[in-house]
Write a protein that holds these residues in place. Sequence first.
Motif: not given
Length: 214
Positions: A95-96, A111
């Motif tokens: 997600e990062t 996240i």
Amino acid sequence: MTAVRQDAWSPDDDLILAEVTLRHIREGGTQLGAFEEVGERIARTSAACGFRWNSCVRKRYEEAIQLAKQQRQKRNYLKKQTNVASHISAVAEQETDSLKYQDQGFVEDAIAIEAVIRYLKQWKTVYSDLQRQISRLEKELKLREDELYGLRQMNDKLSREASHAQLDYQSVNDDYKMLIQIMDRARRLTVLNEEEELRPRFKMDANGNLERIE
């Protein structure tokens, strides 16, 4: 090549067999693997090691076996928790990477929290399913307990009826024996009366002579 021995097992052989087998159980290995390892160490076949374990040595290490199984479960649980943590970390990293254009520190925290929330939601669903299954099993158990209670009540009733029937049978049997005895006595009395009637009777006349009475 492993040599095949025919001599008796020594206490040291039994100890090696127990230590290796318990280690395999504790570390999640198979008993077959343990028997092969022991066979190579003490020059015996794995089949002989397995037979010795099941027929003799295992009985002396029941508590140690249970402890080894508990340690294996704990080991698997810790490994599972580690995998879960790694999964959460991997999701957070993915997600990062997809949101690098935003503030790096804020994105990482958001996240990570979102990944944890999704993970907890998944476990909440699993927990709900388990709760429903437990509720269903409890209902089935209650039905079985009620059924068992009913069967016990019926068994008690049938036992009482059987006891009463036994008493009635004994009473009838005693009455029957008494009736047979009465009939037998009556038959004997009848025979005696008939014999008495058939027996000739005499009386004495005025001259002192006996004459038969018809």
